[in-house]
Design a protein around this motif. Structure first.
Motif, PDB file in Angstrom:
ATOM      1  N   ALA A 299       0.796  -1.221   0.000  1.00  0.00           N
ATOM      2  CA  ALA A 299       0.000   0.000   0.000  1.00  0.00           C
ATOM      3  C   ALA A 299       0.837   1.284   0.000  1.00  0.00           C
ATOM      4  N   GLN A 300       1.958   1.283   0.693  1.00  0.00           N
ATOM      5  CA  GLN A 300       2.683   2.543   0.881  1.00  0.00           C
ATOM      6  C   GLN A 300       3.645   2.877  -0.245  1.00  0.00           C
ATOM      7  N   GLY A 301       3.574   2.156  -1.306  1.00  0.00           N
ATOM      8  CA  GLY A 301       4.424   2.509  -2.430  1.00  0.00           C
ATOM      9  C   GLY A 301       5.820   1.921  -2.356  1.00  0.00           C
ATOM     10  N   VAL A 302       6.104   1.141  -1.309  1.00  0.00           N
ATOM     11  CA  VAL A 302       7.373   0.437  -1.280  1.00  0.00           C
ATOM     12  C   VAL A 302       7.157  -0.884  -2.001  1.00  0.00           C
ATOM     13  N   GLU A 303       7.762  -1.029  -3.150  1.00  0.00           N
ATOM     14  CA  GLU A 303       7.544  -2.248  -3.914  1.00  0.00           C
ATOM     15  C   GLU A 303       8.590  -3.295  -3.558  1.00  0.00           C
ATOM     16  N   ILE A 304       8.119  -4.426  -3.126  1.00  0.00           N
ATOM     17  CA  ILE A 304       9.023  -5.478  -2.688  1.00  0.00           C
ATOM     18  C   ILE A 304       8.711  -6.761  -3.436  1.00  0.00           C
ATOM     19  N   THR A 305       9.786  -7.436  -3.865  1.00  0.00           N
ATOM     20  CA  THR A 305       9.606  -8.696  -4.591  1.00  0.00           C
ATOM     21  C   THR A 305       8.796  -9.679  -3.769  1.00  0.00           C
ATOM     22  N   GLN A 306       7.828 -10.280  -4.415  1.00  0.00           N
ATOM     23  CA  GLN A 306       6.987 -11.238  -3.721  1.00  0.00           C
ATOM     24  C   GLN A 306       6.832 -12.485  -4.556  1.00  0.00           C
ATOM     25  N   GLY A 307       6.140 -13.435  -4.009  1.00  0.00           N
ATOM     26  CA  GLY A 307       5.786 -14.634  -4.766  1.00  0.00           C
ATOM     27  C   GLY A 307       6.982 -15.478  -5.149  1.00  0.00           C
ATOM     28  N   LEU A 308       6.862 -16.165  -6.247  1.00  0.00           N
ATOM     29  CA  LEU A 308       7.891 -17.110  -6.651  1.00  0.00           C
ATOM     30  C   LEU A 308       9.281 -16.493  -6.797  1.00  0.00           C
ATOM     31  N   PRO A 309       9.424 -15.324  -7.442  1.00  0.00           N
ATOM     32  CA  PRO A 309      10.764 -14.764  -7.566  1.00  0.00           C
ATOM     33  C   PRO A 309      11.429 -14.577  -6.198  1.00  0.00           C
ATOM     34  N   ARG A 310      10.648 -14.157  -5.227  1.00  0.00           N
ATOM     35  CA  ARG A 310      11.195 -13.951  -3.891  1.00  0.00           C
ATOM     36  C   ARG A 310      11.587 -15.285  -3.245  1.00  0.00           C
ATOM     37  N   LEU A 311      10.740 -16.291  -3.410  1.00  0.00           N
ATOM     38  CA  LEU A 311      11.024 -17.606  -2.837  1.00  0.00           C
ATOM     39  C   LEU A 311      12.320 -18.173  -3.414  1.00  0.00           C
ATOM     40  N   ILE A 312      12.475 -18.014  -4.723  1.00  0.00           N
ATOM     41  CA  ILE A 312      13.690 -18.503  -5.381  1.00  0.00           C
ATOM     42  C   ILE A 312      14.908 -17.777  -4.825  1.00  0.00           C
ATOM     43  N   GLU A 313      14.761 -16.462  -4.648  1.00  0.00           N
ATOM     44  CA  GLU A 313      15.835 -15.645  -4.117  1.00  0.00           C
ATOM     45  C   GLU A 313      16.304 -16.150  -2.749  1.00  0.00           C
ATOM     46  N   VAL A 314      15.345 -16.460  -1.903  1.00  0.00           N
ATOM     47  CA  VAL A 314      15.668 -16.907  -0.542  1.00  0.00           C
ATOM     48  C   VAL A 314      16.356 -18.264  -0.567  1.00  0.00           C
ATOM     49  N   VAL A 315      15.770 -19.190  -1.314  1.00  0.00           N
ATOM     50  CA  VAL A 315      16.285 -20.555  -1.331  1.00  0.00           C
ATOM     51  C   VAL A 315      17.637 -20.625  -2.044  1.00  0.00           C
ATOM     52  N   ASP A 316      17.827 -19.761  -3.033  1.00  0.00           N
ATOM     53  CA  ASP A 316      19.088 -19.711  -3.762  1.00  0.00           C
ATOM     54  C   ASP A 316      20.180 -18.973  -3.007  1.00  0.00           C
ATOM     55  N   ALA A 317      19.817 -18.336  -1.904  1.00  0.00           N
ATOM     56  CA  ALA A 317      20.766 -17.534  -1.121  1.00  0.00           C
ATOM     57  C   ALA A 317      21.523 -16.552  -2.001  1.00  0.00           C
ATOM     58  N   ARG A 318      20.795 -15.796  -2.808  1.00  0.00           N
ATOM     59  CA  ARG A 318      21.408 -14.824  -3.717  1.00  0.00           C
ATOM     60  C   ARG A 318      22.292 -13.819  -2.974  1.00  0.00           C
ATOM     61  N   LYS A 319      23.393 -13.470  -3.643  1.00  0.00           N
ATOM     62  CA  LYS A 319      24.311 -12.499  -3.040  1.00  0.00           C
ATOM     63  C   LYS A 319      23.662 -11.125  -2.978  1.00  0.00           C
ATOM     64  N   THR A 320      23.022 -10.738  -4.096  1.00  0.00           N
ATOM     65  CA  THR A 320      22.304  -9.470  -4.079  1.00  0.00           C
ATOM     66  C   THR A 320      20.852  -9.765  -4.387  1.00  0.00           C
ATOM     67  N   ILE A 321      19.970  -9.332  -3.522  1.00  0.00           N
ATOM     68  CA  ILE A 321      18.575  -9.595  -3.786  1.00  0.00           C
ATOM     69  C   ILE A 321      17.940  -8.377  -4.453  1.00  0.00           C
ATOM     70  N   LYS A 322      16.836  -8.622  -5.142  1.00  0.00           N
ATOM     71  CA  LYS A 322      16.268  -7.604  -6.022  1.00  0.00           C
ATOM     72  C   LYS A 322      15.818  -6.364  -5.269  1.00  0.00           C
ATOM     73  N   THR A 323      14.986  -6.554  -4.272  1.00  0.00           N
ATOM     74  CA  THR A 323      14.539  -5.401  -3.489  1.00  0.00           C
ATOM     75  C   THR A 323      14.768  -5.664  -2.006  1.00  0.00           C
ATOM     76  N   PRO A 324      16.010  -5.445  -1.552  1.00  0.00           N
ATOM     77  CA  PRO A 324      16.269  -5.633  -0.132  1.00  0.00           C
ATOM     78  C   PRO A 324      15.512  -4.573   0.664  1.00  0.00           C
ATOM     79  N   SER A 325      15.024  -4.940   1.823  1.00  0.00           N
ATOM     80  CA  SER A 325      14.322  -3.940   2.624  1.00  0.00           C
ATOM     81  C   SER A 325      14.569  -4.208   4.106  1.00  0.00           C
ATOM     82  N   MET A 326      14.230  -3.228   4.904  1.00  0.00           N
ATOM     83  CA  MET A 326      14.397  -3.391   6.347  1.00  0.00           C
ATOM     84  C   MET A 326      13.109  -3.010   7.049  1.00  0.00           C
TER      85      MET A 326
END
Lengths: 383, 81
Positions: free
Chosen positions: A84-111
């Motif tokens: 809702a707030q305009g912070v776009e964060i990777t979700q769904g399958l691309p995000r799951l792949i990112e986590v499981v693959d332990a990518r060095k740089t993730i697409k939309t890192p957030s805190m």
């Protein structure tokens, strides 16, 4: 309590949560001595029955339990993103792949930045957000131009924007005049003048300087492009796009006990391998849950545990766990078969056939379930 | 700025405890494993640095588990290559 004493005698036999519920239930029903004993006995039996038996192929079960819902995700969610707030964060399958693959740089890192108690109101939260968000010169000007006659670059200050990030003009000039540079910034009314140190500059050089200066870091923490203040149930938090956990933790007002990054590798660096495991678990499970799918968290736990057993985060796949299997045949069966086999032949590697795949290949019983066990004959020793 | 934070206080960091050598022996006996078969943790892990522990020690980690309430895990400290 009486009940507690009884249950706590089971040290190590039942998990904490089952024990607590047992006590709760017994108090609720006010069970007498023998009834209580019976309940405990039955719970123990039932718990034992619920556990996986030794030899059960839990890895395969976890893999299937996660993958099947994941195929549903592909179809539904590739293009949906953004909260809702305009912070776009990777979700769904691309995000799951990112986590499981332990990518060095993730697409939309957030805190998720949590605040200390004294900062729990909108004004303070906004102030902290301003401290964190990176402000570049581009963000606080309305117009840029090159004065060809005097050979200077000029910027019109956006007063509103400047006020929005709690800076004044002098501070802005101060930030511009930090570090090594080829120019001197001056203030002229509402205009910032960038005067090159070199007298003999071409228009092209000016163009270069202009672009460089516009990208100059003015305030905040590098790498954090957005910081959005949100309130949930009276708790003020800041969600960011871009991470720099180490620096953010040191900002006044930030609660360093709760603030987390969505990048497992960053968590590993800052808080260690156990925090990294928790992050993989949380992020993985959240991704699946946000899609409206229900996967038992135990499967994700197994994945998170496997990824972190060796003390560092490893991917599931060719470059991580699968690539480090002990058996040649197991590795060869996964990807790039020929290379694994030739390398093994050159090094004279031995395959002990301890695991599943290699035994499937040579058509032997796989060590799964009852196949795990051999009959052992122990002749009695003669005294 | 320049504020200090404690790694071990973080919500995602469970409690780490160093086992004494007797406790370590008992653990290896109980699970019938060799030291090298335990999960590892690097000696320069931020949490290990906070503890008074050295390579070869075993850490007892009490995790908060969403399913079991509490779960105990062990890690052997190894040198990072």
């Amino acid at each position: 309590m009486n009940y507690e004493k009884k249950v706590n005698k089971l040290e190590g036999k039942l998990p904490e949560r089952v024990k607590n519920r047992l006590i709760e239930k017994m108090e609720e029903e006010e069970l007498k001595g023998q009834e209580a004993d019976e309940l405990i006995e039955n719970t123990k039996k039932e718990y034992k029955r619920c556990r996986f038996e030794a030899g059960e192929a839990i890895g395969v079960i976890a893999a299937q339990s996660i993958s099947e819902p994941a195929t549903q995700m592909t179809m539904r969610t590739y293009h949906v993103a953004g909260s809702a707030q305009g912070v776009e964060i990777t979700q769904g399958l691309p995000r799951l792949i990112e986590v499981v693959d332990a990518r060095k740089t993730i697409k939309t890192p957030s805190m998720d930045v949590y605040l200390e108690e004294e900062y729990q109101n909108e004004e303070e939260a906004r102030n902290v957000a301003n401290e964190i968000r990176e402000t570049k010169l581009v963000d606080i000007i309305t117009e840029d131009r090159i004065d060809l006659l005097n050979l200077v670059v000029e910027f019109d200050i956006d007063k509103e924007a400047l006020k929005g990030v709690n800076m004044d003009k002098e501070e802005a000039i101060g930030s511009l005049n930090k570090g090594r540079r080829k120019y001197e910034a001056e203030l002229d009314g509402n205009v910032i003048k960038i005067v090159p140190k070199d007298d003999d500059v071409s228009v092209r050089d000016l163009q270069k300087i202009k672009n460089k200066v516009m990208d100059k870091h003015m305030k905040g923490i590098k790498g954090i492009s957005q910081a959005v203040v949100t309130e949930t149930q009276g708790m003020w938090t800041i969600q960011t796009l871009g991470t720099n956990l180490k620096k953010v933790l040191k900002v006044e007002g930030v609660n360093p006990k709760k603030t987390v990054s969505s990048d497992p590798r960053e968590m590993e660096k800052v808080f260690g391998i156990e925090a990294c495991r928790n992050t993989v678990l949380k992020e993985g499970h959240k991704t699946i849950k946000d899609q409206g799918l229900d996967v038992d968290i135990r499967h994700m736990m197994l994945v998170a545990d496997t990824m972190t057993v060796d003390g560092e985060l490893k991917a599931i796949g060719r470059y991580g766990i699968a690539g480090e299997k002990g058996s040649v045949l197991a590795r060869a069966s996964f990807e790039v078969t020929v290379r694994h086999l030739t390398d093994a032949a050159i090094e004279g590697e031995v395959d002990d056939l301890n695991s599943t795949v290699e035994n499937v290949i040579i058509n032997q019983t796989v060590p799964v379930g009852t196949g795990m066990y051999d009959v052992v004959y122990k002749p009695e020793r003669s005294e | 700025m320049g504020k200090k934070y404690d790694v071990t206080d973080h919500v995602r960091v469970p409690e780490h405890k160093v086992l004494s050598s007797e406790e370590k022996e008992e653990l290896l006996e109980r699970f019938n494993v060799k030291e090298q078969q335990l999960p590892k943790i690097y000696h320069n892990d931020p949490v290990v640095k906070e503890l008074d522990a050295s390579v070869g020690d075993v850490l007892k980690i009490e995790r908060n588990s969403p399913t079991a309430g509490k779960a105990v895990y062990y890690r052997l400290i190894v040198e990072r290559k």
